[in-house]
Write a protein that holds these residues in place. Structure first.
Motif, PDB file in Angstrom:
ATOM      1  N   HIS A   1     -37.676  12.357 -33.309  1.00 49.21           N
ATOM      2  CA  HIS A   1     -36.947  11.128 -33.024  1.00 49.21           C
ATOM      3  C   HIS A   1     -37.862  10.110 -32.343  1.00 49.21           C
TER       4      HIS A   1
ATOM      5  N   ASP B   1     -38.696   7.520 -29.322  1.00 51.12           N
ATOM      6  CA  ASP B   1     -38.445   7.226 -27.916  1.00 51.12           C
ATOM      7  C   ASP B   1     -38.850   5.781 -27.662  1.00 51.12           C
TER       8      ASP B   1
ATOM      9  N   ALA C   1     -30.694   0.090 -22.753  1.00 51.09           N
ATOM     10  CA  ALA C   1     -29.611   0.868 -23.350  1.00 51.09           C
ATOM     11  C   ALA C   1     -28.379  -0.006 -23.590  1.00 51.09           C
TER      12      ALA C   1
ATOM     13  N   GLN D   1     -24.377   5.546 -26.248  1.00 57.53           N
ATOM     14  CA  GLN D   1     -25.047   6.295 -25.192  1.00 57.53           C
ATOM     15  C   GLN D   1     -24.421   7.674 -25.090  1.00 57.53           C
TER      16      GLN D   1
ATOM     17  N   GLU E   1     -27.339  10.385 -19.497  1.00 60.43           N
ATOM     18  CA  GLU E   1     -28.537  10.081 -18.721  1.00 60.43           C
ATOM     19  C   GLU E   1     -29.113  11.407 -18.232  1.00 60.43           C
ATOM     20  N   ASP E   2     -30.418  11.617 -18.442  1.00 60.82           N
ATOM     21  CA  ASP E   2     -31.101  12.809 -17.952  1.00 60.82           C
ATOM     22  C   ASP E   2     -31.996  12.412 -16.784  1.00 60.82           C
TER      23      ASP E   2
ATOM     24  N   HIS F   1     -34.622   9.560 -18.547  1.00 59.55           N
ATOM     25  CA  HIS F   1     -34.417   8.888 -19.834  1.00 59.55           C
ATOM     26  C   HIS F   1     -32.931   8.892 -20.164  1.00 59.55           C
ATOM     27  N   ILE F   2     -32.573   8.057 -21.128  1.00 63.91           N
ATOM     28  CA  ILE F   2     -31.194   7.949 -21.596  1.00 63.91           C
ATOM     29  C   ILE F   2     -31.161   8.397 -23.048  1.00 63.91           C
ATOM     30  N   VAL F   3     -30.337   9.372 -23.352  1.00 66.35           N
ATOM     31  CA  VAL F   3     -30.182   9.867 -24.713  1.00 66.35           C
ATOM     32  C   VAL F   3     -29.132   9.007 -25.410  1.00 66.35           C
TER      33      VAL F   3
ATOM     34  N   GLU G   1     -30.369  10.773 -33.056  1.00 62.67           N
ATOM     35  CA  GLU G   1     -30.703  10.776 -31.642  1.00 62.67           C
ATOM     36  C   GLU G   1     -32.002  10.018 -31.382  1.00 62.67           C
TER      37      GLU G   1
ATOM     38  N   CYS H   1     -34.231   8.351 -27.555  1.00 57.59           N
ATOM     39  CA  CYS H   1     -34.195   8.225 -26.105  1.00 57.59           C
ATOM     40  C   CYS H   1     -34.763   6.883 -25.669  1.00 57.59           C
TER      41      CYS H   1
ATOM     42  N   GLY I   1     -36.683   5.631 -22.437  1.00 56.41           N
ATOM     43  CA  GLY I   1     -37.344   6.172 -21.257  1.00 56.41           C
ATOM     44  C   GLY I   1     -38.268   5.168 -20.634  1.00 56.41           C
TER      45      GLY I   1
END
Length: 126
Positions: A67, A69, A90, A100, A103-104, A112-114, A122, A124, A126
């Motif tokens: 994916h 980023d 985002a 969204q 959020e990790d 980062h935000i998935v 998907e 991210c 970041g």
């Protein structure tokens, strides 16, 4: 010297994904590569790889193995300013049709935000 390369992706609506990713990445639609079953985008500065989308009949059925980023946080440690840049990007992508997911965090800081693009792929921020 590095080899030029392109990312290719399957799509139900190649033009829709091309417009989304062009806006998300600051790319432009590739001249002469915008057909009903295929669309491509390119970096207007010719630095990043081209990305093309081809129509396929089957829907997406599982998690991506590869994916994109989008990197807006900046170099170094994560902090409140990098979290703000990620959340701002985002929010802009959601206005373009992204979703969204979560959020990790890396410890106490946003890592980062998935997200999902308009076809559920998907990626991210970041």
């Amino acid at each position: 010297m590095a080899t030029k390369w392109t990312i290719g992706g399957d799509a139900a609506d190649p033009q829709k994904l091309a417009r989304f990713w062009a806006a998300a990445l600051g790319y432009v639609i590739e001249p002469g590569f915008d057909e009903p079953d295929m669309a491509g985008i390119i970096d207007p500065d010719d630095v990043g790889p081209a990305i093309c989308f081809g129509r396929v009949p089957e829907p997406k059925t599982s998690k991506n193995r590869l994916h994109i980023d989008i990197r807006v946080a900046g170099p170094g440690e994560r902090d409140a300013a990098s979290a703000e840049r990620m959340r701002t990007k985002a929010a802009a992508l959601m206005e373009l049709g992204a979703t969204q997911v979560r959020e990790d965090f890396y410890g106490p800081e946003l890592g980062h935000i998935v997200m999902l693009d308009p076809e559920g792929n998907e990626f991210c921020v970041g």
